[in-house]
Design a protein around this motif. Structure first.
Motif, PDB file in Angstrom:
ATOM      1  N   GLU A 134     -26.628  25.677  53.457  1.00  0.00           N
ATOM      2  CA  GLU A 134     -26.931  24.254  53.298  1.00  0.00           C
ATOM      3  C   GLU A 134     -26.419  23.752  51.948  1.00  0.00           C
ATOM      4  O   GLU A 134     -26.299  24.508  50.981  1.00  0.00           O
ATOM      5  N   ASP A 135     -26.140  22.444  51.899  1.00  0.00           N
ATOM      6  CA  ASP A 135     -25.695  21.827  50.643  1.00  0.00           C
ATOM      7  C   ASP A 135     -26.732  22.019  49.539  1.00  0.00           C
ATOM      8  O   ASP A 135     -26.380  22.207  48.364  1.00  0.00           O
ATOM      9  N   SER A 136     -28.015  21.955  49.927  1.00  0.00           N
ATOM     10  CA  SER A 136     -29.084  22.116  48.935  1.00  0.00           C
ATOM     11  C   SER A 136     -29.050  23.492  48.286  1.00  0.00           C
ATOM     12  O   SER A 136     -29.398  23.649  47.107  1.00  0.00           O
ATOM     13  N   GLU A 137     -28.615  24.506  49.043  1.00  0.00           N
ATOM     14  CA  GLU A 137     -28.522  25.859  48.494  1.00  0.00           C
ATOM     15  C   GLU A 137     -27.387  25.940  47.475  1.00  0.00           C
ATOM     16  O   GLU A 137     -27.517  26.607  46.442  1.00  0.00           O
ATOM     17  N   ASP A 139     -26.296  23.371  45.726  1.00  0.00           N
ATOM     18  CA  ASP A 139     -26.770  22.611  44.562  1.00  0.00           C
ATOM     19  C   ASP A 139     -27.695  23.459  43.693  1.00  0.00           C
ATOM     20  O   ASP A 139     -27.622  23.413  42.458  1.00  0.00           O
ATOM     21  N   LYS A 140     -28.559  24.240  44.341  1.00  0.00           N
ATOM     22  CA  LYS A 140     -29.489  25.096  43.597  1.00  0.00           C
ATOM     23  C   LYS A 140     -28.724  26.169  42.820  1.00  0.00           C
ATOM     24  O   LYS A 140     -29.067  26.477  41.667  1.00  0.00           O
ATOM     25  N   GLU A 143     -27.091  24.557  39.893  1.00  0.00           N
ATOM     26  CA  GLU A 143     -28.110  24.243  38.887  1.00  0.00           C
ATOM     27  C   GLU A 143     -28.486  25.487  38.085  1.00  0.00           C
ATOM     28  O   GLU A 143     -28.736  25.427  36.883  1.00  0.00           O
ATOM     29  N   LYS A 269     -18.025  24.340  43.658  1.00  0.00           N
ATOM     30  CA  LYS A 269     -18.972  24.231  44.777  1.00  0.00           C
ATOM     31  C   LYS A 269     -18.484  25.056  45.972  1.00  0.00           C
ATOM     32  O   LYS A 269     -19.284  25.714  46.644  1.00  0.00           O
ATOM     33  N   HIS A 273     -20.373  28.151  47.659  1.00  0.00           N
ATOM     34  CA  HIS A 273     -20.638  28.155  49.101  1.00  0.00           C
ATOM     35  C   HIS A 273     -20.188  29.478  49.719  1.00  0.00           C
ATOM     36  O   HIS A 273     -20.929  30.121  50.482  1.00  0.00           O
TER      37      HIS A 273
END
Length: 424
Positions: A134-137, A139-140, A143, A269, A273
């Motif tokens: 997922e995109d949220s993963e 992003d995490k 971060e 990114k 991924h």
């Protein structure tokens, strides 16, 4: 030679072994001939000592030497003749004596690897798992990289989560100073797990120059005897405050991540991924293999040698104790751990024997190229030269046998996984 083999249990055999009289006599003659050359007996010249004199003086030593030579040799021949694979040293049932002119007979008991006659690994069905990222993963993960590049700047403002407090902390138990639990110029990141959470709770919202008292109550099962059931009072002063500053998510940040080799944030990114996808694929692969092991254990029920189980229990106990010490947990006794880990130890041994049987049946082997490739991958991950890695293995495990065993198990598991059905 093997006279008789008796099955005491599925994993224990009793061997009766005979050594012909002429073999014993031949060994005896050889030893006495050597003694005639080397023995120094008062009144006799070298090489001229009668054998009867040598027998009176050295018969016990000669008998011992004969037994030490022929018993292991004839035991190994008997094992080969019986077509068994011992897993421990044999137990000689009675004391062995040699009678002149007579054959020697002795009996041993030994544990052996069980024979799995019907191996069944066909038709295993596994439920499909997704490795979608997922995109949220992503992003995490990005971060987390930003956190690693964070810089701290001095501040007079109140400190919040993730800010840093430079503290002096004086510790007391029942009013007595405890220097071993005191700190000077300690850099504490608020909200981190490096100190008890009571520290972060007390320091949040405070600023440079503030003083607070932190009380920490320890349970009776605390491993450290000095803290067991005690209340630790810490008088804390913030000598400096630092605000956390995260770098902006731009191309410059992407280039600063050296291992990634990216020029833009979009490339970074994509790299994250792909890395997360590979990690998930590897985890799913491990989960599939564990499910295969569980299924194989259900399909094959057989006894395992006690000595192998004991060795595995000892290894598991040592590992469990190391893990508990690393996590600062209360240590259980070896007896408690051995009882808890017995079933796991048996399953581990059974798993190894099942995979070994599959490997033999399907001619699966670990080649020199397999070992070389594995060594290169390990060396690359740990930034080591092959020579350095070889030295580490030599010092830690004595040889590459442990690595070869792991590679063999992996190859067999890959073989079975390829034959399994994965349902979506």
């Amino acid at each position: 030679m093997l006279q008789e083999i008796e099955e005491l249990t599925p994993t224990t055999r009793k061997l009766t072994i005979n050594v012909p009289a002429d073999v014993i006599q031949s060994e005896s003659n050889t030893i006495y001939n050597q003694l005639q050359v080397t023995a120094k007996i008062p009144g006799f010249r070298a090489g001229k000592v009668p054998q009867s004199i040598l027998e009176k003086k050295f018969s016990k030593n000669v008998e011992t030497e004969i037994i030490e030579k022929i018993v292991p040799r004839f035991y190994m021949e008997a094992v080969k003749e019986a077509n068994i694979e011992p897993v421990n040293y044999p137990n000689v049932e009675d004391k062995i004596f040699i009678k002149p002119g007579e054959p020697l007979s002795f009996t041993v008991t030994v544990e052996i690897k069980p024979e799995i006659k019907e191996i069944n690994y066909e038709g295993i069905v596994l439920k499909g798992k997704t490795s979608e990222v997922e995109d949220s993963e992503v992003d995490k993960a990005i971060e987390s990289l930003r956190e690693g590049k964070a810089l701290y700047s001095a501040t007079e403002d109140a400190l919040e989560e993730s800010d840093m407090a430079i503290i002096n902390s004086d510790a007391f138990i029942d009013g007595e100073p405890k220097n071993e639990f005191s700190h000077k110029d300690y850099p504490l990141v608020i909200g981190s797990k490096e100190m008890p959470e009571e520290f972060s709770t007390a320091l949040k919202g405070k600023k440079k120059g503030d003083e607070v008292e932190v009380k920490i109550k320890f349970d009776e099962d605390m491993p450290n005897d000095a803290l067991k059931g005690k209340t630790l009072l810490c008088k804390v002063k913030i000598t400096d405050g630092k605000k956390k500053n995260l770098p902006p998510l731009d191309n410059e940040f992407a280039e600063s991540i050296e291992d990634a080799g990216c020029k833009t944030i979009e490339e970074l990114k994509k790299k994250m991924h792909d890395s997360l996808k590979d990690r998930k694929d590897s985890q799913i692969n491990l989960e599939y293999k564990q499910e295969i092991i569980n299924e194989l254990l259900k399909r094959h029920d057989f006894d395992v040698p006690d000595s192998m189980v004991k060795g595995e229990i000892d290894s598991l106990v040592d590992q469990t104790k190391e893990d508990a010490m690393r996590r600062n947990e209360t240590l259980k006794s070896d007896e408690e751990l051995a009882k808890e880990l017995k079933t796991t130890a048996k399953d581990n041994i059974r798993s190894v024997l099942i995979l070994e049987t599959v490997g033999k049946k399907d001619n699966i082997e670990v080649t020199d190229d397999d070992v070389k490739k594995a060594m290169e991958e390990i060396a690359s991950r740990n930034n080591l030269k092959i020579e350095e890695l070889m030295k580490l293995y030599g010092a830690r495990e004595g040889s590459l046998d442990a690595m070869k065993s792991r590679l063999f198990a992996d190859k067999v598991m890959d073989f079975i996984l390829e034959k399994s059905t994965i349902e979506n």
